[in-house]
Design an enzyme around this catalytic site. Structure first.
Site, PDB file in Angstrom:
ATOM      1  CD  GLU A  26      38.132  42.868  40.391  1.00 48.65           C
ATOM      2  OE1 GLU A  26      39.062  42.227  40.929  1.00 48.65           O
ATOM      3  OE2 GLU A  26      37.939  43.985  40.934  1.00 48.65           O
ATOM      4  CE  LYS A 161      37.788  46.430  46.994  1.00 48.03           C
ATOM      5  NZ  LYS A 161      39.087  46.497  46.001  1.00 48.03           N
TER       6      LYS A 161
END
Length: 304
Positions: A26, A161
């Site tokens: 990414e 996360k």
């Protein structure tokens, strides 16, 4: 039929044409994840980690309205210098960035989409998005999860996360039929930390077995991807109690300032880095490199 909006780097195209392993990467981490020039240095190190483990890296972004699968060093440097002026791009944003010939840094969701367009099946990132804390009233749920339910790309990450609600995220993934695989662990890694109170669906200890499971899933025409949770290297892991108190304080500050939506994750990550004296950033870099190496090994095994 070739996608008229898509540019595939010649090295990536050759690898795909010859059936060689490719790993998608990414670009939000380049533009929004850390400052220049550290962001560019890290991106190039991540690409090297992929190459060192036998695969071709394909960093993904949108540059001047073109969907790019595989960036040159000059393009990575350009994106790093653009920083947060590059638009953080998820699925909904892609057509507007293309139409406006703008620059976009791809999130997990949009990287999966572009990787799938090119025929890339393995993707390495830091951590995936998920269900935000308090989502029972805010309905703040990352588009990453829906993409994992729909798109045939496996995401190698250091878990979810830890600023998010891990339990609700796992429930969402279960509902959508997305397997969560722990690489060498039965406990879900939580990005900065090696474990959480939550278990994974399957523990698998070898890249070859992960590749075999992915191949079986997609040959049976089961849609969607998979989460391959790879713990942050032990020497860079933060302690659970340290990171939990920092995150709680950062979330309280974010709520007081009224920060929401796509701005919330960059704010929280920056605050965590500030409060941990940069240790979280070091952990972030270490885990991305670790994930890139594992993704390359899985891609090699998948092609074999």
């Amino acid at each position: 039929m070739l996608n008229p909006y898509l540019d595939i780097h010649p090295d990536v195209q050759q690898a795909l044409s010859e059936g060689k392993p490719v790993v998608a990467l990414e670009s939000t981490i380049i533009s929004h994840g850390m400052p220049y020039p550290e962001n560019v240095e890290t991106a190039l190190r991540v690409e090297k980690a992929v190459r060192d483990n036998g695969a071709i890296p394909a960093t993904i972004a949108i540059l001047k309205g073109r969907l790019k699968v595989g960036l040159s060093e000059e393009e990575i440097t350009y994106l790093g210098q653009q920083g947060q002026s590059a638009i953080k791009t998820s699925r909904r944003d892609i057509p507007f960035i293309v139409a406006n010939k703008a620059d976009g840094a791809t999130t997990v969701a949009s990287t999966m989409i572009l990787a799938n367009m090119a025929g890339i099946r393995v993707f390495a990132t830091g951590g995936i998005g998920g269900v935000h804390r308090g989502a029972e009233t805010s309905f703040d749920i990352s588009a990453d999860l829906e993409e994992l339910a729909e798109t045939k790309v496996a995401v190698v990450c250091a878990g979810i996360k830890s600023i998010l609600d891990l339990g609700l995220t796992l429930e969402y993934l279960e509902t959508k039929g997305v397997p969560v695989i722990g690489y060498g662990t039965e406990t879900l890694p939580a990005f900065y930390t090696r474990e959480s109170q939550f278990g994974v669906d399957y523990r698998i200890d070898s890249p070859e077995l992960i590749a075999a499971a992915l191949k079986a899933k997609w040959e049976m025409q089961l849609k969607g991807g998979a989460v391959i949770a790879n713990p942050v290297p032990e020497e860079h892991a933060l302690k659970n109690e340290e990171i939990d108190s920092v995150i709680d304080a950062a979330i309280a500050e974010m709520d007081a300032k009224g920060i929401k939506g796509k701005d919330s994750t960059p704010f929280l990550l920056a605050k965590v880095a500030e409060k941990t004296a940069g240790n979280s950033l070091k952990a972030n870099i270490a885990l991305v490199l670790n994930n890139a190496a594992l993704a390359a090994k899985i891609a090699v095994a998948y092609c074999d």
